[in-house]
Design an enzyme around this catalytic site. Structure first.
Site, PDB file in Angstrom:
ATOM      1  N   HIS A 118      33.632 135.993 -36.209  1.00 57.49           N
ATOM      2  CA  HIS A 118      33.108 136.109 -34.846  1.00 57.49           C
ATOM      3  C   HIS A 118      33.694 137.413 -34.306  1.00 57.49           C
ATOM      4  CE1 HIS A 118      33.396 131.681 -35.375  1.00 57.49           C
ATOM      5  NE2 HIS A 118      32.367 131.603 -34.585  1.00 57.49           N
ATOM      6  N   ASP A 146      37.232 136.969 -33.413  1.00 60.76           N
ATOM      7  CA  ASP A 146      38.215 136.679 -34.474  1.00 60.76           C
ATOM      8  C   ASP A 146      38.847 138.002 -34.908  1.00 60.76           C
ATOM      9  OD1 ASP A 146      37.235 134.092 -34.519  1.00 60.76           O
ATOM     10  OD2 ASP A 146      35.964 134.423 -36.283  1.00 60.76           O
ATOM     11  N   MET A 164      28.900 137.955 -43.296  1.00 59.43           N
ATOM     12  CA  MET A 164      28.213 137.426 -42.109  1.00 59.43           C
ATOM     13  C   MET A 164      29.040 137.718 -40.871  1.00 59.43           C
ATOM     14  SD  MET A 164      28.685 134.530 -39.999  1.00 59.43           S
ATOM     15  CE  MET A 164      28.881 132.850 -40.557  1.00 59.43           C
ATOM     16  N   GLU A 217      22.071 128.089 -36.343  1.00 59.85           N
ATOM     17  CA  GLU A 217      22.877 126.944 -36.788  1.00 59.85           C
ATOM     18  C   GLU A 217      22.821 125.813 -35.762  1.00 59.85           C
ATOM     19  OE1 GLU A 217      26.884 128.050 -37.807  1.00 59.85           O
ATOM     20  OE2 GLU A 217      27.596 125.989 -37.724  1.00 59.85           O
ATOM     21  N   LYS A 241      23.602 121.969 -34.185  1.00 61.11           N
ATOM     22  CA  LYS A 241      24.666 120.962 -34.095  1.00 61.11           C
ATOM     23  C   LYS A 241      24.306 120.021 -32.947  1.00 61.11           C
ATOM     24  CE  LYS A 241      29.722 120.595 -33.941  1.00 61.11           C
ATOM     25  NZ  LYS A 241      30.999 121.278 -33.694  1.00 61.11           N
ATOM     26  N   GLU A 296      24.597 123.180 -41.559  1.00 65.70           N
ATOM     27  CA  GLU A 296      25.986 122.825 -41.880  1.00 65.70           C
ATOM     28  C   GLU A 296      26.073 121.330 -42.189  1.00 65.70           C
ATOM     29  OE1 GLU A 296      29.263 124.408 -39.607  1.00 65.70           O
ATOM     30  OE2 GLU A 296      30.222 122.445 -39.512  1.00 65.70           O
ATOM     31  N   HIS A 299      27.338 119.017 -39.421  1.00 67.28           N
ATOM     32  CA  HIS A 299      26.489 118.895 -38.236  1.00 67.28           C
ATOM     33  C   HIS A 299      25.357 117.890 -38.452  1.00 67.28           C
ATOM     34  CE1 HIS A 299      27.860 123.169 -36.823  1.00 67.28           C
ATOM     35  NE2 HIS A 299      28.866 122.323 -36.999  1.00 67.28           N
ATOM     36  N   ASP A 348      26.490 126.535 -44.317  1.00 62.24           N
ATOM     37  CA  ASP A 348      27.877 126.205 -43.977  1.00 62.24           C
ATOM     38  C   ASP A 348      28.251 124.919 -44.707  1.00 62.24           C
ATOM     39  OD1 ASP A 348      28.236 128.399 -42.389  1.00 62.24           O
ATOM     40  OD2 ASP A 348      28.509 127.308 -40.507  1.00 62.24           O
ATOM     41  N   ASP A 402      33.857 115.925 -34.959  1.00 64.87           N
ATOM     42  CA  ASP A 402      33.639 117.079 -35.838  1.00 64.87           C
ATOM     43  C   ASP A 402      34.900 117.346 -36.677  1.00 64.87           C
ATOM     44  OD1 ASP A 402      32.747 119.455 -36.889  1.00 64.87           O
ATOM     45  OD2 ASP A 402      33.015 120.603 -35.040  1.00 64.87           O
ATOM     46  N   ASP A 412      35.162 119.065 -40.060  1.00 62.76           N
ATOM     47  CA  ASP A 412      35.297 120.300 -40.856  1.00 62.76           C
ATOM     48  C   ASP A 412      36.166 120.130 -42.102  1.00 62.76           C
ATOM     49  OD1 ASP A 412      33.642 121.847 -39.228  1.00 62.76           O
ATOM     50  OD2 ASP A 412      35.291 122.470 -37.935  1.00 62.76           O
ATOM     51  N   ASP A 445      32.618 126.546 -44.074  1.00 63.42           N
ATOM     52  CA  ASP A 445      33.002 126.484 -42.650  1.00 63.42           C
ATOM     53  C   ASP A 445      33.841 125.226 -42.455  1.00 63.42           C
ATOM     54  OD1 ASP A 445      33.295 126.990 -40.031  1.00 63.42           O
ATOM     55  OD2 ASP A 445      31.251 126.536 -39.431  1.00 63.42           O
TER      56      ASP A 445
END
Ligand code: GCO
Ligand code: MN
Ligand code: MN
Length: 389
Positions: free
Chosen positions: A57, A60, A91, A184, A186, A220, A223, A248, A258, A260, A290
């Protein structure tokens, strides 16, 4: 015997700076791991080994309030780390969810100034991604949603989102960037209801865009599982539409927050059929994990986590080959899939003659209903292959 499950960059496995860089902070607790700089995260991925690329991102890489001098120092350190580790950037995406300015969404915010800021922030983040050679640009609208339906007219919200994507497609084209956009979905978290809750919603949305040809999806695992859905089916639909631009990979217990989790760690059978689907379809895009390590993990365990994601994928890839070559499976599939060349030719294309022939046919319903479908045997054999029997 050499280890057959060692990844190489050719596998196109990627990690985001936020995934292995996750500090373990959650809504109830403070970080359990130190925060690493982007260059340190790249070095960690180098230590993991076999990773193809890193994703980020905008924030980030460059904190939202960084000065120009700070930004250029970070970029130069990051570039050096990429060189050291032979990693690239695959990406890029925009953080349109952390800053309180986006507390009610970005492109769908009710405030025209927030919407304009979101466009500006995304264009700048696209410039940043392009600077590092990112090929895919992901849109995850984490705050694009509501808690109470009175807050946003959903028709207007959809329209605002469309306008933003149309605008940004045109920006990408105007700047000569070669981005593929990947949307994406969710269903919830952080909003109670996020717009475009599933991959299917986005697939339908894409056909309404001005530059739909450059827009696909980034499904993902977690999701779709949060929505209680079969992830492979979502991916298959994206593949069928030629829209699987990115993926993802992670894992998620059904009916939970969530999570992950490490790829394949919660639902290995679903992960197996997903890998089989991607491999059978010869999916050529990046496979992005992800996910993040358990909050209890230290640095060494984070490395195990990242290796585990890739290793599980490669093990399942081998299992998929075994499954397809297995004599029992082959025989069962042959029994289940009753070919009928003449019948298929009839239904492949409409003609009045084909319709008349079908209308005149006599079907023995009882005989059809009695044909065996040994799916229990098929599934048990699948499980035995997965369990290594
Ligand atoms: C989540 C999302 C994010 C996005 C990321 C890239 O549940 O938080 O999966 O990790 O993938 O923002 O767009
Ligand atoms: Mn997620
Ligand atoms: Mn994601």
């Amino acid at each position: 015997m050499p280890d057959r499950y060692v990844p190489t960059p050719k596998d196109k496995f990627t990690f985001g700076l936020w995934t292995v860089g996750n500090t373990g902070r959650d809504p109830f607790g403070l970080p359990t791991r130190p925060s690493l700089s982007p260059a340190q995260i790249v070095d960690l991925l180098g230590e993991v080994g076999g990773v193809c690329a890193v994703n980020f991102h905008d924030n980030d890489l460059i904190p939202i309030d960084a000065t120009e001098a700070e930004a250029s120092q970070i970029k130069s350190d990051f570039t050096k780390a990429l060189k050291r580790t032979k990693l690239r950037v695959a990406m890029a995406t925009t953080n349109l969810f952390s800053d309180p300015a986006f507390r009610d969404g970005a492109f769908t915010s009710n405030d025209a100034e927030v919407r304009a800021y979101a466009l500006q922030k995304t264009m700048r983040a696209m410039d940043l991604g392009a600077e590092f050679g990112a090929q895919v640009y992901v849109f995850w609208g984490g705050r694009e949603g509501i808690e109470t339906d009175g807050a946003k007219d959903p028709v207007e919200a959809e329209g605002r989102f469309r306008q933003a994507i149309d605008f940004l497609c045109a920006y990408s084209i105007d700047r000569g960037y070669d981005y593929k956009f990947a949307l994406e979905a969710k269903p919830n978290e952080p909003r109670a209801h996020i717009f475009f809750p599933t991959t299917g919603h986005y697939l339908a949305f894409i056909s309404t865009l001005k530059h739909g040809e450059m827009v696909g999806v980034n499904p993902e695992v977690a999701h779709e599982h949060m929505a209680g859905l079969n992830f492979s089916h979502a991916v298959a639909q994206a593949l069928g539409a030629g829209k699987l631009f990115h993926i993802d990979l992670n894992d998620q217990e059904f009916g939970r927050f969530d999570q992950d989790f490490r790829f394949g760690s919660a639902n290995p059978k679903a992960a197996f059929f997903l890998v089989k689907l991607l491999e059978d379809a010869k999916y050529q895009g990046f496979k992005h994990f992800d996910a993040h390590a358990y909050r209890t993990s230290d640095r060494a365990d984070v490395i195990e986590f990242a290796r585990g994601c890739m290793r599980t994928y490669l093990i399942l890839k081998e299992k998929a080959r075994k499954w397809s070559e297995d004599a029992t499976i082959k025989a069962l599939l042959k029994q289940i899939n009753r070919a009928g060349k003449d019948l298929d030719a009839l239904s492949a294309k409409y003609s009045r003659a084909h319709a008349e022939t079908l209308l005149a046919m006599r079907f023995d319903r009882n005989a059809l209903a009695e044909r065996p479908l040994p799916y229990e045997r098929l599934d048990q054999r699948t499980m035995e292959i997965l369990m290594g029997v």
